[in-house]
Design an enzyme around this catalytic site. Structure first.
Site, short mmCIF file in Angstrom:
data_model
loop_
_atom_site.label_atom_id
_atom_site.label_comp_id
_atom_site.label_asym_id
_atom_site.label_seq_id
_atom_site.Cartn_x
_atom_site.Cartn_y
_atom_site.Cartn_z
N HIS A 1 41.10 38.27 38.54
CA HIS A 1 41.32 39.20 39.65
C HIS A 1 40.00 39.56 40.33
O HIS A 1 39.85 39.51 41.56
CB HIS A 1 42.00 40.46 39.11
CG HIS A 1 42.30 41.50 40.15
ND1 HIS A 1 43.58 41.74 40.62
CD2 HIS A 1 41.50 42.36 40.83
CE1 HIS A 1 43.54 42.71 41.53
NE2 HIS A 1 42.28 43.10 41.67
N GLU A 2 38.99 39.91 39.52
CA GLU A 2 37.71 40.34 40.12
C GLU A 2 36.96 39.18 40.74
O GLU A 2 36.26 39.35 41.74
CB GLU A 2 36.85 41.06 39.07
CG GLU A 2 37.52 42.26 38.42
CD GLU A 2 38.08 43.27 39.43
OE1 GLU A 2 37.57 43.36 40.57
OE2 GLU A 2 39.06 43.97 39.06
N HIS B 1 38.00 38.82 44.27
CA HIS B 1 37.24 39.72 45.16
C HIS B 1 35.86 39.15 45.44
O HIS B 1 35.39 39.17 46.58
CB HIS B 1 37.08 41.11 44.52
CG HIS B 1 38.34 41.90 44.47
ND1 HIS B 1 39.24 41.95 45.50
CD2 HIS B 1 38.84 42.70 43.49
CE1 HIS B 1 40.25 42.73 45.16
NE2 HIS B 1 40.04 43.21 43.95
#
Lengths: 106, 216
Positions: free
Chosen positions: B123-124, B127
């Protein structure tokens, strides 16, 4: 379309077969229906697999055209939505710089 | 979760830039320099566990391997020591991307399993990937934040509300405005990677991209 002496199918024929099998799997049907509300269309992967094999066996120009057109349509479909943000021309300037804390420690 | 990381510890309200995030969050670091191994036993074992799980994720997870390759290809090669930090965080947060220093923070006090670590890192990294390839205004543009969080509408709204002091209506509108475009932006996977099979196929396509684009 990149046609020339060195042309080969954009993907190995095995990749078209794998995509076709994945597309027709029950798991993919469920994922696709959940996300899009309709059943997936897998026939194009089968046509591309047949074109790929035909080119491998007989170097058919028709098969080459068919494959190129199919992949062009895929690329166009992927690009039709404009991005919310502006793409960068180069990575962020500070990506590789040391952390500010490390600079202080020096 | 991305943007101004007030979950990294007490500090200014969400949305403000903080030049020395780690020092403000951990005053004992400022006083003593790097954390002493063994001085705080639970910190040390949580930290060690976090580092080991992170290493395993980076080496074995197909989603992560594709993201790392895609980022390297975009000029943002990821260095484990520079771009990841295992820290204690406030609340239930699992991790975040600190755009002000281009670093992924993993909440060592909240990540309890390898599977959880895999999901947080994936997920990170998304980003981080968005930060690498585009001018994302994490701090003041809620639409940009919504775009990076978009996968499932309601979860995107919750993610935004966790890091921005805005009303639910504003968050909902931001997600709805950008949903069509951002939901269909599958980079770098080229597809929605529902499970590891899709991720492996996406990685195969990524590695094949030179052949692909030179033959269409």
């Amino acid at each position: 379309m990149a046609e020339g002496a060195g042309w080969q199918p954009p993907r190995p024929c095995e990749a078209y077969r794998a995509e076709w099998k994945l597309c027709r799997s029950a798991g993919h049907f469920l994922h696709h229906y959940y996300v899009h509300g309709e059943r997936p269309a897998c026939e194009q992967w089968r046509r591309d697999l047949d074109s790929c094999r035909e080119w491998e066996e007989r170097r058919s120009a028709k098969a080459q055209r068919s494959l190129c057109e199919s992949e062009h349509r895929r690329v166009q479909a992927a690009r039709k939505h404009t991005l919310v943000w502006t793409p960068r021309q180069s990575p962020p300037a500070d990506w590789h710089l040391p952390l500010p804390q490390e600079e202080e420690d020096k | 979760m991305a943007g101004a990381p007030d979950w990294r510890g007490p500090g200014p309200a969400a949305g403000e830039r903080r030049p020395h995030v780690a020092c403000q969050a951990f005053p004992e670091r400022l006083a003593q320099g790097k954390p002493q191994q063994g001085f705080l036993p639970s910190f040390s074992s949580n930290n060690q566990s976090c580092q080991l799980m992170l290493l395993k994720t980076l080496q074995t997870n197909p989603y992560v391997k594709l993201l790392l390759d895609a980022m390297k290809h975009s000029g943002c090669a990821v260095n484990r020591e520079r771009h990841f930090a295992c820290e204690d965080c406030s609340g239930n947060v699992s991790g975040g991307f600190d755009a002000s220093v281009s670093q992924i923070v993993l909440c060592q006090n909240n990540i309890r399993s390898q599977a959880h670590m895999n999901r947080v890192v994936t997920h990170e990294l998304i980003h981080a990937f968005d930060h690498c390839r585009a001018h994302v205004d994490w701090f003041t543009n809620v639409r940009h934040l919504a775009c990076s969080e978009t996968c499932v509408r309601d979860r995107a709204i919750l993610s935004i509300l966790a890091v921005r002091n805005i009303s639910k209506e504003v968050a909902e509108k931001a997600v709805d405005d950008v949903f069509e475009s951002c939901f269909n932006d599958h980079e770098p996977f080229g597809r929605i990677p529902h499970n590891k099979t899709y991720a492996k196929y996406a990685y195969r396509d990524f590695q094949n991209r030179d052949r692909y684009y030179s033959n269409i």
